[in-house]
Write a protein that holds these residues in place. Sequence first.
Motif, short mmCIF file in Angstrom:
data_model
loop_
_atom_site.label_atom_id
_atom_site.label_comp_id
_atom_site.label_asym_id
_atom_site.label_seq_id
_atom_site.Cartn_x
_atom_site.Cartn_y
_atom_site.Cartn_z
N THR A 76 1.00 -1.17 -0.12
CA THR A 76 -0.14 -0.12 0.01
C THR A 76 0.94 1.02 -0.07
N PRO A 77 0.61 2.18 -1.08
CA PRO A 77 1.45 3.37 -1.09
C PRO A 77 0.99 4.20 0.16
N THR A 78 1.90 4.93 0.95
CA THR A 78 1.95 5.59 2.13
C THR A 78 2.27 6.78 1.96
N THR A 79 3.74 7.04 1.59
CA THR A 79 4.36 8.48 1.44
C THR A 79 5.26 8.42 0.18
N TYR A 80 5.50 9.65 -0.10
CA TYR A 80 6.12 10.29 -1.32
C TYR A 80 7.26 11.07 -1.02
N THR A 81 8.53 10.62 -1.72
CA THR A 81 9.54 11.72 -1.43
C THR A 81 9.79 12.28 -3.18
N TRP A 82 9.79 13.59 -3.09
CA TRP A 82 9.69 14.17 -4.51
C TRP A 82 11.30 14.50 -4.57
N ASN A 83 11.58 14.38 -5.89
CA ASN A 83 12.91 14.86 -6.65
C ASN A 83 12.23 15.82 -7.53
N TYR A 84 12.67 17.04 -7.52
CA TYR A 84 12.08 17.88 -8.66
C TYR A 84 13.40 18.28 -9.72
N GLY A 85 14.71 17.50 -9.53
CA GLY A 85 15.45 17.52 -10.66
C GLY A 85 16.49 18.69 -10.66
N ASP A 86 16.32 19.65 -9.83
CA ASP A 86 16.96 20.71 -9.58
C ASP A 86 17.82 21.05 -8.42
N GLY A 87 17.83 19.92 -7.66
CA GLY A 87 18.61 19.68 -6.32
C GLY A 87 17.59 19.90 -5.25
N THR A 88 16.38 20.07 -5.61
CA THR A 88 15.34 20.31 -4.39
C THR A 88 14.41 19.10 -4.47
N THR A 89 14.44 18.64 -2.97
CA THR A 89 13.52 17.40 -2.91
C THR A 89 12.47 17.69 -1.75
N TRP A 90 11.46 16.86 -1.58
CA TRP A 90 10.43 17.24 -0.60
C TRP A 90 9.87 15.92 -0.08
N GLY A 91 9.82 15.58 1.44
CA GLY A 91 9.27 14.51 1.77
C GLY A 91 10.29 13.79 2.65
N PRO A 92 9.89 12.57 2.97
CA PRO A 92 8.60 11.98 2.69
C PRO A 92 7.45 12.66 3.18
N THR A 93 6.46 12.58 2.39
CA THR A 93 5.09 13.33 2.83
C THR A 93 3.92 12.38 2.23
N PRO A 94 2.81 12.48 2.93
CA PRO A 94 1.67 11.53 2.57
C PRO A 94 1.01 12.09 1.15
N THR A 95 1.25 13.24 0.89
CA THR A 95 0.87 14.09 -0.29
C THR A 95 1.46 13.53 -1.59
#
Length: 179
Positions: A76-95
Amino acid sequence: MSKATCIYTEKPRDILAEIAAQISHEFQKTPVQPATVSSQPGPHTLRGQETNFYALAHEQQFTITLLGQKIHLTATPTTYTWNYGDGTTWGPTPTAGAPLPDDRIGEQTQTSHIYTATGKYAITVTTHFTGTYSVNGGPALPIPGRGHIPSPPLSLTVWRAVTHNYADNCNENPHGTGC
């Protein structure tokens, strides 16, 4: 009075304990499908503007045989870690984000990002899955740990827009600058 005698030469195996000991390893080997990543706008966006990203992931189920027993796994997917490709990451987040209606593209969202430089970027999301397992149709039990499944990259090109204002009215001077 006779003494009780064991007719087995060895102690019976505790199959459930052996399965529990191996299940986390088996969960990591399961072919869980990664989330798909999309952007709005895309595949092109503008520098300095909000670009909305969202991931689509779903619960997945598998049946394997382990130590001769039928094991049902659920990821079951629960959280996500975003990598925007420009050095910026965000997460883990439930969004996971969500698509916007066409008339709202460009609005800030929880998963949107503003690029400060033009160029080509590869955006990825790692989806973190939790799992459960059941043995031979028994109750669902939690799997220790999580599976970390990276998505294939989404290619995005960031452009710049240049606006020029001109004093000429193109109806009055069709040969004016900017007409």
